[in-house]
Design a protein around this motif. Structure first.
Motif, PDB file in Angstrom:
ATOM      1  N   HIS A 182       7.240  56.855  32.229  1.00 14.56           N
ATOM      2  CA  HIS A 182       5.819  56.824  32.602  1.00 14.56           C
ATOM      3  C   HIS A 182       5.063  56.178  31.439  1.00 14.56           C
ATOM      4  CE1 HIS A 182       1.838  58.033  33.824  1.00 14.56           C
ATOM      5  NE2 HIS A 182       2.287  58.687  34.865  1.00 14.56           N
ATOM      6  N   ALA A 183       4.198  55.211  31.760  1.00 17.80           N
ATOM      7  CA  ALA A 183       3.458  54.515  30.698  1.00 17.80           C
ATOM      8  C   ALA A 183       2.482  55.438  29.975  1.00 17.80           C
ATOM      9  CB  ALA A 183       2.693  53.339  31.302  1.00 17.80           C
ATOM     10  N   SER A 232      13.197  63.328  30.865  1.00 18.11           N
ATOM     11  CA  SER A 232      11.999  62.558  30.534  1.00 18.11           C
ATOM     12  C   SER A 232      12.164  61.845  29.193  1.00 18.11           C
ATOM     13  CB  SER A 232      10.798  63.504  30.467  1.00 18.11           C
ATOM     14  OG  SER A 232       9.668  62.800  29.995  1.00 18.11           O
ATOM     15  N   ILE A 233      11.813  60.554  29.182  1.00 13.61           N
ATOM     16  CA  ILE A 233      11.864  59.788  27.921  1.00 13.61           C
ATOM     17  C   ILE A 233      10.488  59.192  27.618  1.00 13.61           C
ATOM     18  CG2 ILE A 233      14.335  59.303  27.976  1.00 13.61           C
ATOM     19  CD1 ILE A 233      13.581  56.474  29.049  1.00 13.61           C
ATOM     20  N   VAL A 234       9.446  59.866  28.109  1.00 12.38           N
ATOM     21  CA  VAL A 234       8.103  59.278  27.996  1.00 12.38           C
ATOM     22  C   VAL A 234       7.619  59.144  26.545  1.00 12.38           C
ATOM     23  CG1 VAL A 234       7.380  59.987  30.305  1.00 12.38           C
ATOM     24  CG2 VAL A 234       6.900  61.492  28.365  1.00 12.38           C
ATOM     25  N   PHE A 235       8.070  60.042  25.683  1.00 12.45           N
ATOM     26  CA  PHE A 235       7.557  59.942  24.309  1.00 12.45           C
ATOM     27  C   PHE A 235       8.298  58.870  23.499  1.00 12.45           C
ATOM     28  CE2 PHE A 235       6.177  64.245  25.632  1.00 12.45           C
ATOM     29  CZ  PHE A 235       4.825  63.943  25.676  1.00 12.45           C
ATOM     30  N   THR A 236       9.559  58.648  23.821  1.00 13.94           N
ATOM     31  CA  THR A 236      10.260  57.506  23.206  1.00 13.94           C
ATOM     32  C   THR A 236       9.622  56.204  23.690  1.00 13.94           C
ATOM     33  OG1 THR A 236      12.302  58.774  23.233  1.00 13.94           O
ATOM     34  CG2 THR A 236      12.515  56.406  22.900  1.00 13.94           C
ATOM     35  N   GLU A 237       9.316  56.174  24.972  1.00 12.04           N
ATOM     36  CA  GLU A 237       8.682  54.989  25.581  1.00 12.04           C
ATOM     37  C   GLU A 237       7.345  54.702  24.885  1.00 12.04           C
ATOM     38  OE1 GLU A 237       8.109  55.805  29.736  1.00 12.04           O
ATOM     39  OE2 GLU A 237       7.253  53.831  30.178  1.00 12.04           O
ATOM     40  N   ALA A 238       6.551  55.756  24.672  1.00 13.93           N
ATOM     41  CA  ALA A 238       5.248  55.566  24.009  1.00 13.93           C
ATOM     42  C   ALA A 238       5.459  55.174  22.540  1.00 13.93           C
ATOM     43  CB  ALA A 238       4.427  56.841  24.102  1.00 13.93           C
ATOM     44  N   ARG A 252      -2.688  54.638  23.393  1.00 13.52           N
ATOM     45  CA  ARG A 252      -1.468  54.032  22.891  1.00 13.52           C
ATOM     46  C   ARG A 252      -1.671  52.586  22.408  1.00 13.52           C
ATOM     47  NH1 ARG A 252      -0.554  58.153  26.013  1.00 13.52           N
ATOM     48  NH2 ARG A 252      -2.400  57.298  26.990  1.00 13.52           N
ATOM     49  N   THR A 253      -2.328  51.797  23.231  1.00 17.39           N
ATOM     50  CA  THR A 253      -2.402  50.366  22.926  1.00 17.39           C
ATOM     51  C   THR A 253      -3.214  50.125  21.656  1.00 17.39           C
ATOM     52  OG1 THR A 253      -2.244  49.957  25.290  1.00 17.39           O
ATOM     53  CG2 THR A 253      -2.967  48.115  23.908  1.00 17.39           C
ATOM     54  N   ARG A 254      -4.384  50.732  21.606  1.00 17.03           N
ATOM     55  CA  ARG A 254      -5.222  50.525  20.417  1.00 17.03           C
ATOM     56  C   ARG A 254      -4.510  50.996  19.153  1.00 17.03           C
ATOM     57  NH1 ARG A 254     -11.178  53.078  18.705  1.00 17.03           N
ATOM     58  NH2 ARG A 254     -10.960  52.405  16.539  1.00 17.03           N
ATOM     59  N   ASN A 255      -3.951  52.203  19.206  1.00 15.28           N
ATOM     60  CA  ASN A 255      -3.413  52.780  17.970  1.00 15.28           C
ATOM     61  C   ASN A 255      -2.078  52.171  17.546  1.00 15.28           C
ATOM     62  OD1 ASN A 255      -5.467  54.793  17.089  1.00 15.28           O
ATOM     63  ND2 ASN A 255      -5.231  55.362  19.240  1.00 15.28           N
ATOM     64  N   SER A 256      -1.283  51.728  18.520  1.00 13.24           N
ATOM     65  CA  SER A 256      -0.036  51.051  18.135  1.00 13.24           C
ATOM     66  C   SER A 256      -0.361  49.706  17.487  1.00 13.24           C
ATOM     67  CB  SER A 256       0.901  50.878  19.334  1.00 13.24           C
ATOM     68  OG  SER A 256       0.269  50.159  20.377  1.00 13.24           O
ATOM     69  N   MET A 257      -1.399  49.038  17.964  1.00 15.00           N
ATOM     70  CA  MET A 257      -1.794  47.757  17.364  1.00 15.00           C
ATOM     71  C   MET A 257      -2.386  47.970  15.969  1.00 15.00           C
ATOM     72  SD  MET A 257      -1.122  45.183  19.504  1.00 15.00           S
ATOM     73  CE  MET A 257      -2.215  43.832  19.050  1.00 15.00           C
ATOM     74  N   GLU A 258      -3.267  48.956  15.854  1.00 16.87           N
ATOM     75  CA  GLU A 258      -3.934  49.168  14.554  1.00 16.87           C
ATOM     76  C   GLU A 258      -2.940  49.656  13.499  1.00 16.87           C
ATOM     77  OE1 GLU A 258      -7.767  50.872  14.050  1.00 16.87           O
ATOM     78  OE2 GLU A 258      -8.377  50.481  16.112  1.00 16.87           O
ATOM     79  N   ALA A 259      -2.155  50.687  13.860  1.00 12.91           N
ATOM     80  CA  ALA A 259      -1.169  51.204  12.901  1.00 12.91           C
ATOM     81  C   ALA A 259      -0.129  50.126  12.601  1.00 12.91           C
ATOM     82  CB  ALA A 259      -0.493  52.455  13.457  1.00 12.91           C
ATOM     83  N   GLY A 260       0.271  49.408  13.656  1.00 10.76           N
ATOM     84  CA  GLY A 260       1.295  48.382  13.494  1.00 10.76           C
ATOM     85  C   GLY A 260       0.867  47.293  12.529  1.00 10.76           C
ATOM     86  N   GLN A 314       3.173  46.955  27.519  1.00  8.22           N
ATOM     87  CA  GLN A 314       3.878  48.103  28.102  1.00  8.22           C
ATOM     88  C   GLN A 314       5.247  47.660  28.617  1.00  8.22           C
ATOM     89  OE1 GLN A 314       2.660  51.428  28.240  1.00  8.22           O
ATOM     90  NE2 GLN A 314       4.816  51.732  28.670  1.00  8.22           N
ATOM     91  N   GLY A 315       5.285  46.503  29.273  1.00  9.38           N
ATOM     92  CA  GLY A 315       6.539  46.020  29.855  1.00  9.38           C
ATOM     93  C   GLY A 315       7.636  45.845  28.813  1.00  9.38           C
ATOM     94  N   ILE A 316       7.290  45.273  27.671  1.00  9.96           N
ATOM     95  CA  ILE A 316       8.332  45.024  26.660  1.00  9.96           C
ATOM     96  C   ILE A 316       8.778  46.347  26.015  1.00  9.96           C
ATOM     97  CG2 ILE A 316       6.718  44.444  24.762  1.00  9.96           C
ATOM     98  CD1 ILE A 316      10.105  42.733  25.472  1.00  9.96           C
ATOM     99  N   ALA A 317       7.859  47.303  25.873  1.00 13.61           N
ATOM    100  CA  ALA A 317       8.243  48.625  25.339  1.00 13.61           C
ATOM    101  C   ALA A 317       9.148  49.354  26.334  1.00 13.61           C
ATOM    102  CB  ALA A 317       7.001  49.458  25.035  1.00 13.61           C
ATOM    103  N   ASP A 318       8.859  49.202  27.619  1.00 13.08           N
ATOM    104  CA  ASP A 318       9.707  49.832  28.642  1.00 13.08           C
ATOM    105  C   ASP A 318      11.108  49.232  28.605  1.00 13.08           C
ATOM    106  OD1 ASP A 318       7.508  51.290  29.424  1.00 13.08           O
ATOM    107  OD2 ASP A 318       7.048  50.041  31.163  1.00 13.08           O
TER     108      ASP A 318
END
Ligand code: CP
Length: 326
Positions: free
Chosen positions: A282-283, A302-308, A58-66, A141-145
């Motif tokens: 869930h992170a 469950s909202i894990v995919f919105t969270e991700a 998640r972290t790598r790809n959200s940063m790269e795509a972002g 993760q905290g700010i996305a949560d």
């Protein structure tokens, strides 16, 4: 007016509530623009260096795509291929990468080293440094949560939020996601409960800071070792097994931890104790079957995919505000 250009993003505790609110506003705006297909070229020709000491999805790809969506370039750096693996110090790496681009982002979760490494980068680089997870904090993760909770529940005050974990690492090691949530959520007036088996305590300074945050912002903060108490009437449950962190332990030690605490699991039965509209967060990655039943993580609460997904929008907001602007 909130001015965040150049500000390091190492822990949300060092961001004021006004600054975090700005981050949330921008995140929602970027999410709307992404859905509409509106261009957002706020970081054209800007480069961020992404240093990873550990794996990530998640972290790598959200940063790269972002960063691509913001018109800039993310340069992924596997640190095993860098001179840091031959002992080059954070100071030298920070000065040099800072002279090539506009931000340095780093994941270093090594216990008692990761946060210090990031601080050293930040002390010497002339560009903002972003924490992509260290041994103490995971602010991305905290700010996305927080964004996800606001998106789903609107009002954060008086939400009963239970942060639950077990069979983590060896005892006394703090864990960055629950630690970040424990500090952040009371600042938004939530009623936070930490639940874990005895022996898995967070350090005293975290508990003191979380209590102080709760008092200041009309939230509450308590600790229990009773899972059912944590689930009862909860609006949000965040149960997590941190077993994946047990990378440098003997198999026998891990097996003992798993065996003695395997009843610390998110089940449909426990979810039934919570509020009718409870949300399961869930992170990720999740240890399906061991820490949570598939029917819960794939179920209606469950909202894990919105969270991700929100990791993308919040990462873009952090980069836009710290790398861009006036
Ligand atoms: N939640 C999270 O940080 O995921 P990754 O380890 O895949 O980046």
């Amino acid at each position: 007016e909130t001015q965040l250009k150049g500000k390091d993003f190492i822990t949300l505790q060092e961001w004021t509530k006004d600054e975090i609110d700005t981050l949330l506003d921008v995140s929602f705006d970027l999410k709307r623009k992404f859905a509409m297909g509106e261009p957002t070229p706020y970081l054209r020709d800007k480069t961020a260096f992404l240093m990873f000491f550990e794996q990530s999805t998640r972290t790598r790809n959200s940063m790269e795509a972002g960063l691509a969506q913001l018109g800039g370039h993310a340069n992924f750096l596997d640190t095993s291929t860098m001179q840091v693996s031959h002992g080059e110090v954070a100071k030298d790496t920070g000065i040099i990468l800072g002279s090539y681009g506009h931000a340095i982002a780093c994941r270093n979760c090594v216990w008692e080293i990761g946060n210090k490494y990031l601080r050293s980068l930040a002390n010497h680089a002339k560009v903002p440094v972003m924490n992509l997870q260290c041994d103490l904090y995971h602010p991305m993760q905290g700010i996305a949560d927080l964004m996800t909770i606001k998106e789903k529940k609107k009002e954060t005050r008086n939400l009963k939020v239970s942060i639950i974990w077990a069979y983590a690492t060896s005892h006394k090691k703090p864990i960055s996601v629950p630690l970040t949530q424990a500090l952040l959520f009371p600042r938004y007036g939530m009623d936070v409960t930490l639940a874990y088996p005895e022996g898995y305590e967070m350090p005293d300074w975290v508990i003191e800071q979380a209590r102080e945050n709760a008092e200041k912002h009309n939230g509450t903060f308590k600790i229990t070792h009773d899972q059912d108490e944590a689930y009862r009437d909860a609006d949000i449950v965040i149960p997590k097994n941190w077993g994946s962190w047990v990378t440098n332990q003997d198999d026998a030690v891990i097996d003992d931890l798993l065996e003695s605490n395997k009843h610390w699991k998110c089940t449909e039965e426990r979810m039934a104790l919570a509020d009718d509209d409870v949300m399961y967060m869930h992170a990720l990655p999740a240890d399906r079957g061991n820490e949570v039943e598939d029917s819960v993580i794939d179920g209606e609460h469950s909202i894990v995919f919105t969270e991700a997904e929100n990791r993308l929008h919040t990462a873009k907001a952090v980069m836009t505000l710290t790398m861009g602007g006036k």
